[in-house]
Design an enzyme around this catalytic site. Structure first.
Site, mmCIF file in Angstrom:
data_model
loop_
_atom_site.group_PDB
_atom_site.id
_atom_site.type_symbol
_atom_site.label_atom_id
_atom_site.label_comp_id
_atom_site.label_asym_id
_atom_site.label_seq_id
_atom_site.Cartn_x
_atom_site.Cartn_y
_atom_site.Cartn_z
ATOM 1 N N HIS A 1 0.835 -1.209 0.000
ATOM 2 C CA HIS A 1 0.000 0.000 0.000
ATOM 3 C C HIS A 1 0.871 1.261 0.000
ATOM 4 O O HIS A 1 0.560 2.237 -0.698
ATOM 5 C CB HIS A 1 -0.917 -0.019 1.225
ATOM 6 N N GLU B 1 2.055 1.877 -3.426
ATOM 7 C CA GLU B 1 0.979 2.460 -4.234
ATOM 8 C C GLU B 1 0.991 3.992 -4.126
ATOM 9 O O GLU B 1 0.880 4.706 -5.121
ATOM 10 C CB GLU B 1 -0.369 1.906 -3.781
ATOM 11 N N HIS B 2 1.150 4.497 -2.907
ATOM 12 C CA HIS B 2 1.264 5.950 -2.715
ATOM 13 C C HIS B 2 2.504 6.505 -3.419
ATOM 14 O O HIS B 2 2.455 7.554 -4.073
ATOM 15 C CB HIS B 2 1.352 6.271 -1.222
ATOM 16 N N GLU C 1 -3.319 7.923 7.949
ATOM 17 C CA GLU C 1 -4.484 7.230 7.386
ATOM 18 C C GLU C 1 -4.893 6.068 8.274
ATOM 19 O O GLU C 1 -6.079 5.833 8.520
ATOM 20 C CB GLU C 1 -4.156 6.733 5.979
#
Length: 477
Positions: free
Chosen positions: A103, A106-107, A183
């Site tokens: 993840h 992905e950022h 997040e």
């Protein structure tokens, strides 16, 4: 700003991006938009009638010399396209102790290349009238753009560029890691249901990597660095570990030359990365996890059961499990809703959900919210009683036909949506299915019999591993 020198492999894979791409600007859209819609469309698609096979998506597909599979879904209603790149890697493929790296990467894929400055990727898309986003699951990572047909060359150039030439400064990684940590704080640690969901998956999966949250465990996420990101990128981000799906106003004949001059210039990885996972599950067990929290106003109850999927366990049960989920808890005319909510008034909601589109095992989930004056214990007893009745009495032809008919009704939306078509096909191919499997789903569903549904029910309710979660308001003594 310092950046990493490209390796010999990256240097060989360098791709020039069109000069027009560098003049554009706009901020990246929120991380998870569109995911829930896609899941709804996926469930709908699976239940189209057998006679509709030739009218489903009718995709065209080809494979480039570097191993990249390209799928085209023509839809000429309007001059727009959805372009998606799917990498066959997700949170379940992370090295031990590195949860969250899929993840985080992905950022970081929006941080730039030699030709696109950091943070400019989404701005370029927006200035050209499009929107973009990305998503990570346990089994795949995807990136997409919705844009006018005449800008398709641009987005394919840009995606091919960052498939080959991602450049990361240490500061970029640390900054984005802080964003992901925040997040996690806002979406998980401050959300009681999300916290309990993490514990539910830990209890269910035990040793299988599906136990890890996609966003990562807090202490492991905080330790991720630039070297971790680049190692993961070098291992998994390659054309022979990816699928490109383009849906909209285009044909395979028109798309192939564009794909060859963009993605086709990215050399394949020496070998396709193996998904080295622990596939054997521990002996079946039932575990209950209970949590109370001051932010909870109403109690809730879930039970998640390990189930066969498209790829693991008794895979022949895959279509029947979809029908079972709809029949048992798919809506206001389902068995659980009618018994728990309408007749006995023990709950205000009751539903089931089957997730069988996975690289490994799937899950069958039941959930309910107690009515006023009722408890999760009451709800659990009612759910178990209804399941026992189903196992003892079976299902009827009419029930099975009704479940198919209800789900079939929304298939038209999947056919009309270019985003939905790309999402459905991409998720299938990224988890091990083929284009033919996608087109055959309606026939598989149409062939499900009451006997098949009962076999599916016995598989999930006859002793498979399960985990139950109970969320309660905090009590004061």
């Amino acid at each position: 700003m310092p950046s990493n020198p490209p390796s010999a492999r990256r240097r060989a894979r360098a791709i020039a991006v069109s000069a027009r791409a560098q003049a554009e600007a706009r901020a990246r859209f929120a991380l998870w938009s569109g995911v829930l819609l896609a899941l709804t469309l996926l469930a709908a698609l699976l239940l189209a009638p057998a006679t509709a096979r030739a009218q489903m998506f009718e995709p065209e597909t080809f494979t480039l010399d570097n191993g990249l599979q390209v799928v085209v879904v023509p839809n000429h209603r309007v001059p727009v396209v959805t372009h998606m790149v799917w990498y066959k890697v997700g949170a379940a493929d992370e090295p031990p102790g590195k949860s969250g790296i899929a993840h985080l990467l992905e950022h970081l894929m929006f941080k730039g290349t030699e030709t696109i400055p950091p943070g400019e990727f989404s701005k370029i898309i927006a200035r050209n009238g499009g929107r973009d986003n990305a998503f990570t699951s346990s089994d795949f990572t995807g990136y997409y753009q919705n844009i006018a047909r005449d800008r398709l060359d641009l987005v394919m150039e840009m995606e091919a560029d960052r498939m080959a030439n991602l450049r990361l400064a240490e500061d970029d990684v640390l900054t984005e890691r802080s964003v992901v940590i925040e997040e996690r704080l806002s979406r998980t640690e401050n959300e009681p249901a999300a916290l309990l969901g993490e514990r539910l998956d830990q209890a269910l999966w035990v040793v299988h990597p599906y136990k890890n949250p996609v966003i990562g465990w807090a202490h492991e996420l905080a330790a991720l660095d630039r070297a971790d990101a680049l190692a993961f990128y070098d291992r998994f981000y390659a054309p022979n570990n990816a699928v490109v799906v383009v849906a909209g106003d285009v044909t395979a004949e028109a798309l192939r030359p564009i794909a060859e001059r963009t993605y086709g210039r990215v050399p394949a990885a020496p070998e396709t990365p193996a998904r080295a996972r622990v596939r054997d599950l521990p002996p079946a067990a039932d575990v209950t996890v209970t949590m109370d929290h001051p932010q909870v106003g109403q109690a809730s109850w879930w039970r998640r059961i390990v189930a066969p999927s498209r790829n693991a366990g008794d895979t022949a049960l895959y279509p029947a499990l979809q029908v079972l989920a709809e029949l048992l808890g798919g809506g206001p005319v389902s068995r659980l809703y009618e018994r728990l909510v309408v007749e006995d008034e023990v709950a205000v909601s009751a539903r089931t959900y089957y997730d069988g589109r996975a690289v490994d095992y799937g899950t069958f989930t039941l959930s309910a919210t107690p009515a006023a004056g009722r408890t999760p214990t009451d709800v659990q007893a009612a759910v178990e009683a209804e399941i026992a009745r189903l196992l003892a009495e079976g299902v009827t032809d009419a029930e099975v036909a009704g479940a198919k008919r209800r789900l079939k009704a929304s298939v038209v939306y999947a056919r009309d949506s270019v985003f939905g078509a790309a999402r459905i096909i991409g998720a299938a191919l990224a988890t091990g299915s083929t284009v033919d499997d996608v087109e055959r789903w309606p026939e598989d569903i149409a062939a499900v019999t009451p006997e098949d549904v009962m076999a599916a029910a016995r598989a999930v309710f006859g002793g498979a591993s399960s985990a139950t979660a109970i969320l309660l308001p905090e009590t004061t003594s």
